[in-house]
Design a protein around this motif. Structure first.
Motif, PDB file in Angstrom:
ATOM      1  N   ASN A  14       0.828  -1.199   0.000  1.00 30.06           N
ATOM      2  CA  ASN A  14       0.000   0.000   0.000  1.00 30.06           C
ATOM      3  C   ASN A  14       0.867   1.255   0.000  1.00 30.06           C
ATOM      4  O   ASN A  14       0.677   2.177  -0.804  1.00 30.06           O
ATOM      5  N   PRO A  74     -10.432  12.603  -6.469  1.00 22.93           N
ATOM      6  CA  PRO A  74     -10.527  11.963  -5.139  1.00 22.93           C
ATOM      7  C   PRO A  74     -11.671  10.956  -5.014  1.00 22.93           C
ATOM      8  O   PRO A  74     -11.544   9.964  -4.308  1.00 22.93           O
ATOM      9  N   ILE A  75     -12.779  11.191  -5.714  1.00 21.08           N
ATOM     10  CA  ILE A  75     -13.909  10.263  -5.603  1.00 21.08           C
ATOM     11  C   ILE A  75     -13.616   8.971  -6.381  1.00 21.08           C
ATOM     12  O   ILE A  75     -13.884   7.867  -5.904  1.00 21.08           O
ATOM     13  N   ARG A 105     -10.700   7.834  -6.787  1.00 22.42           N
ATOM     14  CA  ARG A 105      -9.667   7.162  -5.986  1.00 22.42           C
ATOM     15  C   ARG A 105     -10.267   6.274  -4.894  1.00 22.42           C
ATOM     16  O   ARG A 105      -9.674   5.269  -4.515  1.00 22.42           O
ATOM     17  N   ILE A 106     -11.423   6.679  -4.374  1.00 19.45           N
ATOM     18  CA  ILE A 106     -12.070   5.861  -3.334  1.00 19.45           C
ATOM     19  C   ILE A 106     -12.284   4.443  -3.848  1.00 19.45           C
ATOM     20  O   ILE A 106     -11.945   3.464  -3.187  1.00 19.45           O
ATOM     21  N   ARG A 150      -8.953   2.518  -4.388  1.00 19.34           N
ATOM     22  CA  ARG A 150      -8.320   2.107  -3.121  1.00 19.34           C
ATOM     23  C   ARG A 150      -9.173   1.071  -2.390  1.00 19.34           C
ATOM     24  O   ARG A 150      -8.643   0.155  -1.762  1.00 19.34           O
ATOM     25  N   ARG A 151     -10.503   1.233  -2.462  1.00 20.98           N
ATOM     26  CA  ARG A 151     -11.385   0.236  -1.827  1.00 20.98           C
ATOM     27  C   ARG A 151     -11.074  -1.156  -2.377  1.00 20.98           C
ATOM     28  O   ARG A 151     -10.900  -2.112  -1.618  1.00 20.98           O
ATOM     29  N   ASP A 174      -7.569  -2.522  -1.476  1.00 18.10           N
ATOM     30  CA  ASP A 174      -7.602  -3.053  -0.103  1.00 18.10           C
ATOM     31  C   ASP A 174      -8.396  -4.358  -0.034  1.00 18.10           C
ATOM     32  O   ASP A 174      -8.044  -5.282   0.692  1.00 18.10           O
ATOM     33  N   TRP A 175      -9.490  -4.413  -0.774  1.00 17.44           N
ATOM     34  CA  TRP A 175     -10.315  -5.632  -0.804  1.00 17.44           C
ATOM     35  C   TRP A 175      -9.454  -6.841  -1.164  1.00 17.44           C
ATOM     36  O   TRP A 175      -9.474  -7.875  -0.491  1.00 17.44           O
ATOM     37  N   LYS A 232      -8.675  -8.523   2.184  1.00 17.46           N
ATOM     38  CA  LYS A 232      -9.772  -9.490   2.353  1.00 17.46           C
ATOM     39  C   LYS A 232      -9.517 -10.773   1.555  1.00 17.46           C
ATOM     40  O   LYS A 232      -9.532 -11.879   2.104  1.00 17.46           O
ATOM     41  N   SER A 279     -18.091  -5.212   1.977  1.00 13.77           N
ATOM     42  CA  SER A 279     -17.199  -5.866   2.949  1.00 13.77           C
ATOM     43  C   SER A 279     -17.871  -5.929   4.322  1.00 13.77           C
ATOM     44  O   SER A 279     -17.462  -6.728   5.171  1.00 13.77           O
ATOM     45  N   ILE A 320     -21.371  10.013  -1.846  1.00 16.58           N
ATOM     46  CA  ILE A 320     -19.979   9.558  -1.859  1.00 16.58           C
ATOM     47  C   ILE A 320     -19.792   8.597  -0.695  1.00 16.58           C
ATOM     48  O   ILE A 320     -19.951   8.971   0.465  1.00 16.58           O
ATOM     49  N   VAL A 321     -19.475   7.350  -1.004  1.00 13.99           N
ATOM     50  CA  VAL A 321     -19.331   6.321   0.024  1.00 13.99           C
ATOM     51  C   VAL A 321     -17.866   5.897   0.100  1.00 13.99           C
ATOM     52  O   VAL A 321     -17.315   5.374  -0.868  1.00 13.99           O
ATOM     53  N   ALA A 322     -17.250   6.153   1.260  1.00 15.14           N
ATOM     54  CA  ALA A 322     -15.840   5.777   1.435  1.00 15.14           C
ATOM     55  C   ALA A 322     -15.746   4.746   2.557  1.00 15.14           C
ATOM     56  O   ALA A 322     -16.013   5.066   3.710  1.00 15.14           O
ATOM     57  N   ASN A 381      -8.362   3.415   5.978  1.00 16.60           N
ATOM     58  CA  ASN A 381      -7.289   3.847   5.081  1.00 16.60           C
ATOM     59  C   ASN A 381      -7.858   4.683   3.926  1.00 16.60           C
ATOM     60  O   ASN A 381      -7.377   5.785   3.633  1.00 16.60           O
ATOM     61  N   VAL A 382      -8.901   4.172   3.307  1.00 12.43           N
ATOM     62  CA  VAL A 382      -9.529   4.876   2.180  1.00 12.43           C
ATOM     63  C   VAL A 382     -10.078   6.231   2.661  1.00 12.43           C
ATOM     64  O   VAL A 382      -9.919   7.260   1.986  1.00 12.43           O
ATOM     65  N   GLU A 406      -7.252   8.867   3.376  1.00 16.55           N
ATOM     66  CA  GLU A 406      -6.710   9.440   2.141  1.00 16.55           C
ATOM     67  C   GLU A 406      -7.715  10.409   1.509  1.00 16.55           C
ATOM     68  O   GLU A 406      -7.344  11.480   1.029  1.00 16.55           O
ATOM     69  N   TYR A 407      -8.992  10.030   1.535  1.00 18.64           N
ATOM     70  CA  TYR A 407     -10.034  10.889   0.958  1.00 18.64           C
ATOM     71  C   TYR A 407     -10.116  12.216   1.701  1.00 18.64           C
ATOM     72  O   TYR A 407     -10.190  13.290   1.082  1.00 18.64           O
TER      73      TYR A 407
END
Lengths: 231, 231
Positions: A65, A89-90, A92-93, A96-97, A100-101, A105, B47, B59-61, B65-66, B69-70
């Motif tokens: 990461n 930035p949106i 990027r969410i 990055r989600r 990370d998944w 996970k 998740s 906007i759902v973060a 970590n995500v 950064e956001y």
């Protein structure tokens, strides 16, 4: 000059190798057996895990990461609109989600169990926690979990061009890095999801993937389809 | 308008609450019991874990970590030189390394075991995997591990002003978020490391920390020193 401490079947290292490939950087690769807990390696990063990237012999970036963000910040713009972490930035969410998944996970539900039980136990001496036969209960659990993840990949790849949107991103490389370890072991049930398989074939065909397909472990042949682009 | 799905003893949620506090944002808090696997919550983020931040209802973060950064990308510059993720890519490596260290390594070696065994087992119904007495072997392992982490915090805080350098950063808030859960349970051996204790007292005294100190769980009193700034 970039040096990468990695292990061929460490999926997080593979993610970084794919990233470096996309940036057309050829790192000096140092294979690290983390279970040896080598003093010089622990001095680089006390967590003692691969991957660790070293640039100009002084900048030490540990963990996939941290490395992915560092490479984006220092080289991302050079890829123009093919930047692997989008500008917005949106957007990027979502990238990055999903990174990370797969990095957390998927890793903890699939890759970690399969690679530990089927590979590491073989190479790690008994006194360091290795040895013994694979725990087949964990192997079975991982094989059940991968089917759910494969469906999720199929769902994403079926509704978007790449996993996180219109462009290849960290999400695709993080996912493919995990899957490639399982594919080395021959444990991906590709026949169960054609969309996921087609998406993987696209990632696997990229020049950045080629070094991974050449990976071999002493005394362990990869599955017959591992390096086949038309699997 | 920001909504945060959280749980009072989820350390990752606490990290985000501290971040929001530093940005002087007052979120609408929704307490989520993730084990219920509420359909509306799973629709927000498959998740099914806390924290999940929602801004402008669209906007759902998901994931600390995500979210960190956001928030940095959308508000970081407003904090000027007190930005919680520094501008320089090399300085960011150290902040992110430590935020991951506490969010992942400390969590899996300490917080997860203590909170699961001592708290969640009590609230999660047996049919969802809860119930039963705490596994004291895990509790003991966590209590041993925290001593190593406390020494590491003392080492960092002894050689720097804050954990990652001269300025408060994600690293301090991520570490304090984990510790605050253990402190709620009264399981931090503060007497073992004065430097770590003084660093924690500084973070604990910040206005952003106040809402956390007011947290209560039904039928469970926090340790007597939990809300005491001169513990």
């Amino acid at each position: 000059m970039i040096t990468l401490y990695h292990h061929p079947l460490c999926p997080h290292s593979r993610f970084v190798r794919l990233l470096l490939g996309e940036y057309t950087i050829e790192p000096t690769l140092i294979e690290e057996n983390v279970f040896e807990r080598r003093r010089e390696f622990l001095m680089l990063d006390p967590s003692g895990q691969t991957p660790v990237l070293v640039e100009h012999q002084t900048i030490v970036a540990p963990g996939a990461n941290v490395i992915a963000e560092y490479l984006d910040e220092t080289r991302g713009q050079s890829l123009g609109r093919h930047r692997l972490l989008p500008q917005d930035p949106i957007a990027r969410i979502e990238v990055r989600r999903l990174a990370d998944w797969f990095g957390q996970k998927f890793f903890s539900e699939v890759t970690d169990w399969l690679v530990t039980e089927k590979i590491y136990k073989r190479y790690i001496p008994r006194e360091r926690g290795g040895g013994g036969a694979p725990d087949m209960e964990l192997v079975r659990a991982a094989r059940a979990n991968i089917r759910t993840h494969l469906r999720y990949i199929g769902y994403l790849a079926g509704s978007r061009k790449w996993l996180a949107g219109d462009l290849l991103s960290h999400a695709d490389l993080a996912a493919a890095a995990q899957l490639s370890c399982i594919d080395f072991l021959g444990d991906v049930p590709w026949d169960e999801n054609e969309t996921a398989k087609l998406w993987y074939a696209r990632v696997k065909s990229r020049p950045s993937f080629r070094p991974l397909l050449a990976d071999r472990l002493p005394g362990l042949a990869p599955s017959p389809i591992y390096a086949d682009l038309d699997f």
